[in-house]
Design a protein around this motif. Structure first.
Motif, short mmCIF file in Angstrom:
data_model
loop_
_atom_site.label_atom_id
_atom_site.label_comp_id
_atom_site.label_asym_id
_atom_site.label_seq_id
_atom_site.Cartn_x
_atom_site.Cartn_y
_atom_site.Cartn_z
N TRP A 251 32.75 49.89 47.90
CA TRP A 251 33.58 49.98 49.10
C TRP A 251 33.49 48.65 49.83
CZ3 TRP A 251 30.99 49.18 53.69
CH2 TRP A 251 29.57 49.25 53.62
N THR A 252 34.31 48.38 50.77
CA THR A 252 35.72 48.59 50.89
C THR A 252 36.35 47.33 50.28
OG1 THR A 252 35.31 47.87 53.18
CG2 THR A 252 36.01 50.10 52.90
N VAL A 253 36.98 47.51 49.13
CA VAL A 253 37.45 46.39 48.31
C VAL A 253 38.92 46.15 48.68
CG1 VAL A 253 37.50 45.42 46.01
CG2 VAL A 253 35.94 47.32 46.50
N ASN A 254 39.16 45.07 49.44
CA ASN A 254 40.49 44.86 50.02
C ASN A 254 41.19 43.59 49.56
OD1 ASN A 254 40.29 47.24 51.55
ND2 ASN A 254 39.33 46.18 53.27
N ALA A 255 40.48 42.48 49.54
CA ALA A 255 41.11 41.21 49.20
C ALA A 255 41.44 41.15 47.71
CB ALA A 255 40.18 40.05 49.57
N PRO A 256 42.53 40.47 47.35
CA PRO A 256 42.91 40.39 45.93
C PRO A 256 41.79 39.87 45.03
CG PRO A 256 44.72 39.62 47.30
CD PRO A 256 43.55 39.85 48.22
N GLU A 257 41.07 38.85 45.50
CA GLU A 257 40.00 38.30 44.66
C GLU A 257 38.85 39.29 44.51
OE1 GLU A 257 39.62 36.48 48.86
OE2 GLU A 257 41.21 37.00 47.43
N ASP A 268 33.66 51.90 37.99
CA ASP A 268 34.34 53.15 37.65
C ASP A 268 35.46 53.50 38.62
OD1 ASP A 268 32.53 54.18 35.38
OD2 ASP A 268 31.13 53.65 36.98
N GLY A 269 35.34 53.01 39.83
CA GLY A 269 36.35 53.31 40.84
C GLY A 269 36.28 52.31 41.97
N ILE A 270 37.30 52.29 42.80
CA ILE A 270 37.42 51.35 43.91
C ILE A 270 37.83 52.14 45.15
CG2 ILE A 270 38.88 49.50 44.85
CD1 ILE A 270 39.00 48.37 41.98
N ILE A 271 37.17 51.84 46.26
CA ILE A 271 37.51 52.43 47.56
C ILE A 271 38.10 51.32 48.40
CG2 ILE A 271 36.64 53.65 49.58
CD1 ILE A 271 34.24 54.53 47.78
N SER A 272 39.35 51.49 48.85
CA SER A 272 40.06 50.39 49.52
C SER A 272 40.85 50.88 50.72
CB SER A 272 41.01 49.71 48.52
OG SER A 272 41.72 48.65 49.14
N ASP A 273 40.90 50.02 51.76
CA ASP A 273 41.75 50.29 52.92
C ASP A 273 43.23 50.17 52.56
OD1 ASP A 273 39.75 50.72 54.89
OD2 ASP A 273 39.40 48.57 55.01
N TRP A 274 43.52 49.42 51.50
CA TRP A 274 44.89 49.24 51.02
C TRP A 274 44.98 49.80 49.60
CZ3 TRP A 274 42.94 45.60 54.43
CH2 TRP A 274 43.75 45.27 55.52
N PRO A 275 45.08 51.11 49.45
CA PRO A 275 45.11 51.68 48.10
C PRO A 275 46.32 51.25 47.30
CG PRO A 275 45.58 53.36 49.76
CD PRO A 275 45.09 52.15 50.50
N ARG A 277 47.45 48.13 47.22
CA ARG A 277 46.97 46.89 46.60
C ARG A 277 46.03 47.19 45.44
NH1 ARG A 277 44.79 43.24 51.65
NH2 ARG A 277 46.70 43.17 52.91
N ALA A 278 45.13 48.12 45.67
CA ALA A 278 44.15 48.45 44.64
C ALA A 278 44.85 48.98 43.38
CB ALA A 278 43.14 49.46 45.17
N ARG A 279 45.82 49.83 43.57
CA ARG A 279 46.56 50.36 42.42
C ARG A 279 47.24 49.24 41.64
NH1 ARG A 279 48.68 55.28 40.79
NH2 ARG A 279 50.33 54.97 39.24
N LEU A 280 47.91 48.33 42.36
CA LEU A 280 48.59 47.23 41.68
C LEU A 280 47.60 46.34 40.94
CD1 LEU A 280 51.25 46.20 44.36
CD2 LEU A 280 51.67 47.28 42.15
N ALA A 281 46.42 46.10 41.54
CA ALA A 281 45.41 45.26 40.89
C ALA A 281 44.90 45.90 39.60
CB ALA A 281 44.25 44.99 41.84
N VAL A 282 44.68 47.21 39.65
CA VAL A 282 44.24 47.92 38.45
C VAL A 282 45.29 47.82 37.35
CG1 VAL A 282 43.77 50.24 37.53
CG2 VAL A 282 42.69 49.49 39.67
N GLU A 283 46.53 48.05 37.71
CA GLU A 283 47.59 48.01 36.70
C GLU A 283 47.83 46.60 36.18
OE1 GLU A 283 50.73 49.84 38.91
OE2 GLU A 283 50.09 51.89 38.38
N HIS A 284 47.72 45.60 37.06
CA HIS A 284 47.89 44.20 36.64
C HIS A 284 46.81 43.80 35.64
CE1 HIS A 284 49.13 40.01 36.95
NE2 HIS A 284 47.87 39.67 37.14
#
Length: 316
Positions: A251-257, A268-275, A277-284
């Motif tokens: 937690w809380t993984v927000n910045a692109p880097e 295994d998972g990411i907790i983010s204030d901007w889910p 962004r997190a979804r796009l990063a996972v798919e990218h």
């Protein structure tokens, strides 16, 4: 294809008011695995979803539209009906909080919801439920036992045990929850301050007995997951935790880097204030976002017969 769970922190705090029904709807629309949120108790023992022991001066307005001050009431000092009179749908202009989340869309009239209402709004999503006790300020909240009991009662009534993980920085909460509902999955939250003050936060765990390794201490509690602050996490930590059967949910993984770094580490998972962004990063990264039901696939916990010190084993 590798699968990574994405959880919206306090709903989707970067996009919508935190810990509100509307904010949870925004998180759902982002295509998350589930959401993370916080629970406290009112004076009349209602479990409610709010991060702070007191009403937050950057968030809460009274019936006259005035933001509360530093002397804001404690949740445990108000009945649920009294609490419903506060609006938490708009950040205070000029506050540090508002500066951190400039894109948060206000929702005037949003109230602090009951845990029961939140579970109804989050049907089918996975639930990361942080129980907010403060061992350094014990008068500010109900006891760990009272908090764990209230949350588990609501989870049982909603038939939501299977979809939930109980989170806590205060590991006493996790011990109490284990005694009440052994099948409820548990997660040890850590950050540098709580580890440094282990006598307060880690339920008496002696890190010296684990060669100073917090991961070993987490595993010894019988927890299913470890949730460290992302900036303190190294790839070797992820590998060690996973080798001990722990899911790693920073937690809380927000910045692109930071998102790219955690994905590269193999969490295994990411907790983010901007889910979103997190979804796009996972798919990218060529990975797939885990569908709701991810938590149900995590091994249940039951007491291991004859295990020293109450250590537990995970079962598939």
């Amino acid at each position: 294809m590798r699968t990574i769970a994405v959880f919206g922190h306090r709903g989707a705090r970067g996009l919508a008011p935190e810990n509100t029904i509307g904010g949870f709807a925004v998180a759902r629309a982002c295509g998350v695995t589930g959401v993370e949120f916080d629970v406290g108790l009112t004076a009349d023992n209602f479990a409610v979803v709010h991060h702070d022991p007191r009403l937050n001066a950057a968030i809460a307005r009274d019936a006259a539209g005035h933001y509360v001050g530093a002397d804001a009431p404690l949740l445990r000092g108000l009945g649920f009906a009294q609490l419903a009179g506060y609006d938490v749908g708009r950040l205070r202009a000029g506050s540090e909080y508002a500066a951190r989340y400039p894109d948060q869309v206000p929702c005037d009239g949003a109230a602090i919801p009951s845990l029961t209402a939140v579970l109804a709004a989050l049907r089918e999503l996975d639930l990361l439920i942080e129980v907010k006790t403060a061992p350094d300020r014990p008068a500010d909240t109900a006891t760990p036992a009272a908090m764990a009991t209230a949350v588990i009662d609501v989870l049982r009534a909603a038939d939501a045990i299977e979809h939930a993980v109980l989170f806590a920085f205060d590991w006493r909460v996790l011990r109490e929850a284990s005694a009440i509902e052994p099948t409820l999955r548990r997660c040890c939250l850590t950050e540098p301050d709580t580890v440094a003050q282990g006598g307060l936060w880690l339920d008496g765990a002696d890190l010296g007995a684990f060669d100073g390794k917090i991961i070993q201490a987490v595993a010894a509690t019988g927890a299913a997951c470890w949730a460290p602050f992302h900036a303190t996490l190294e790839e070797a930590d992820v590998r060690e935790a996973q080798s001990l059967g722990l899911l790693v949910l920073p937690w809380t993984v927000n910045a692109p880097e930071a998102l790219d770094r955690m994905i590269g580490f193999g969490v295994d998972g990411i907790i983010s204030d901007w889910p979103d962004r997190a979804r796009l990063a996972v798919e990218h990264a060529g990975c797939r976002v885990a569908a709701p039901g991810f938590i149900a696939g995590v091994g249940r916990l039951i007491p291991e017969i004859g295990a020293p010190g109450g250590v537990e084993q995970k079962l598939p």
